[in-house]
Design a protein around this motif. Structure first.
Motif, PDB file in Angstrom:
ATOM      1  N   ARG A  21       0.840  -1.205   0.000  1.00  0.00           N
ATOM      2  CA  ARG A  21       0.000   0.000   0.000  1.00  0.00           C
ATOM      3  C   ARG A  21       0.874   1.253   0.000  1.00  0.00           C
ATOM      4  O   ARG A  21       0.588   2.220  -0.717  1.00  0.00           O
ATOM      5  CB  ARG A  21      -0.935  -0.012   1.213  1.00  0.00           C
ATOM      6  N   LEU A  22       1.930   1.259   0.807  1.00  0.00           N
ATOM      7  CA  LEU A  22       2.836   2.402   0.846  1.00  0.00           C
ATOM      8  C   LEU A  22       3.502   2.588  -0.520  1.00  0.00           C
ATOM      9  O   LEU A  22       3.649   3.722  -0.984  1.00  0.00           O
ATOM     10  CB  LEU A  22       3.891   2.233   1.938  1.00  0.00           C
ATOM     11  N   SER A  31       9.654  -3.403  -3.545  1.00  0.00           N
ATOM     12  CA  SER A  31      10.996  -3.907  -3.259  1.00  0.00           C
ATOM     13  C   SER A  31      11.903  -2.795  -2.735  1.00  0.00           C
ATOM     14  O   SER A  31      12.736  -3.032  -1.857  1.00  0.00           O
ATOM     15  CB  SER A  31      11.614  -4.580  -4.486  1.00  0.00           C
ATOM     16  N   HIS A  32      11.733  -1.569  -3.230  1.00  0.00           N
ATOM     17  CA  HIS A  32      12.546  -0.450  -2.738  1.00  0.00           C
ATOM     18  C   HIS A  32      12.195  -0.142  -1.284  1.00  0.00           C
ATOM     19  O   HIS A  32      13.091   0.085  -0.458  1.00  0.00           O
ATOM     20  CB  HIS A  32      12.354   0.780  -3.614  1.00  0.00           C
ATOM     21  N   ILE A  33      10.920  -0.165  -0.960  1.00  0.00           N
ATOM     22  CA  ILE A  33      10.511   0.066   0.427  1.00  0.00           C
ATOM     23  C   ILE A  33      11.062  -1.025   1.332  1.00  0.00           C
ATOM     24  O   ILE A  33      11.563  -0.751   2.427  1.00  0.00           O
ATOM     25  CB  ILE A  33       8.979   0.187   0.529  1.00  0.00           C
ATOM     26  N   SER A  34      11.025  -2.255   0.861  1.00  0.00           N
ATOM     27  CA  SER A  34      11.596  -3.360   1.620  1.00  0.00           C
ATOM     28  C   SER A  34      13.095  -3.154   1.846  1.00  0.00           C
ATOM     29  O   SER A  34      13.604  -3.378   2.950  1.00  0.00           O
ATOM     30  CB  SER A  34      11.353  -4.677   0.874  1.00  0.00           C
ATOM     31  N   GLU A  35      13.799  -2.712   0.816  1.00  0.00           N
ATOM     32  CA  GLU A  35      15.241  -2.453   0.935  1.00  0.00           C
ATOM     33  C   GLU A  35      15.511  -1.311   1.914  1.00  0.00           C
ATOM     34  O   GLU A  35      16.487  -1.358   2.671  1.00  0.00           O
ATOM     35  CB  GLU A  35      15.830  -2.118  -0.432  1.00  0.00           C
ATOM     36  N   GLY A  39      17.474  -1.758   5.505  1.00  0.00           N
ATOM     37  CA  GLY A  39      18.731  -1.039   5.637  1.00  0.00           C
ATOM     38  C   GLY A  39      19.707  -1.315   4.516  1.00  0.00           C
ATOM     39  O   GLY A  39      20.839  -0.824   4.549  1.00  0.00           O
ATOM     40  N   SER A  40      19.300  -2.089   3.514  1.00  0.00           N
ATOM     41  CA  SER A  40      20.218  -2.372   2.413  1.00  0.00           C
ATOM     42  C   SER A  40      20.308  -1.207   1.426  1.00  0.00           C
ATOM     43  O   SER A  40      21.230  -1.162   0.617  1.00  0.00           O
ATOM     44  CB  SER A  40      19.825  -3.656   1.679  1.00  0.00           C
ATOM     45  N   THR A  50       8.784  11.974  -0.090  1.00  0.00           N
ATOM     46  CA  THR A  50       7.722  11.218  -0.766  1.00  0.00           C
ATOM     47  C   THR A  50       7.053  10.241   0.186  1.00  0.00           C
ATOM     48  O   THR A  50       5.823  10.141   0.241  1.00  0.00           O
ATOM     49  CB  THR A  50       8.298  10.466  -1.984  1.00  0.00           C
ATOM     50  N   LEU A  51       7.866   9.529   0.969  1.00  0.00           N
ATOM     51  CA  LEU A  51       7.313   8.581   1.933  1.00  0.00           C
ATOM     52  C   LEU A  51       6.540   9.293   3.039  1.00  0.00           C
ATOM     53  O   LEU A  51       5.469   8.831   3.452  1.00  0.00           O
ATOM     54  CB  LEU A  51       8.430   7.720   2.526  1.00  0.00           C
TER      55      LEU A  51
END
Length: 69
Positions: A21-22, A31-35, A39-40, A50-51
Motif C-alpha cells: 500500500r505504501l 521492493s525499494h521500500i523493503s530495501e 537497511g540495504s 515522498t514517503l
C-alpha cells in the motif's frame, strides 16, 4: 540513516499500512521500500519527503530530527 529504517517501519505499521500500500501511495516499488526498511538501501531526501507525504507525516518523523535545536 541507521534509525530511518526502524522509523519507516514503525510509522508504516502504526498507520496499519502494508509495504504494498505504501508503495502504491508513494509511487515507489515495494521492493525499494523493503530495501529501505531492511537497511540495504539509504533514502534520498526526495524519497524521505515522498514517503512522509504518503504516510501523512512530517519528514522529520522518519529521520528523528530534534525539532528544538
Amino acid at each position: 540513516m541507521y534509525k530511518f529504517r526502524f522509523k519507516l517501519h514503525e510509522v508504516r505499521k502504526f498507520k496499519s499500512m502494508t509495504q504494498k500500500r505504501l508503495a502504491y501511495l508513494s509511487s515507489l516499488s515495494q521492493s525499494h521500500i523493503s530495501e529501505l526498511e531492511s537497511g540495504s538501501q539509504s533514502p534520498t531526501l526526495k524519497t524521505v519527503e515522498t514517503l512522509a507525504d504518503a504516510l501523512k507525516t512530517h519528514p522529520s518523523d522518519l529521520l528523528e530530527v530534534d525539532k528544538d535545536h
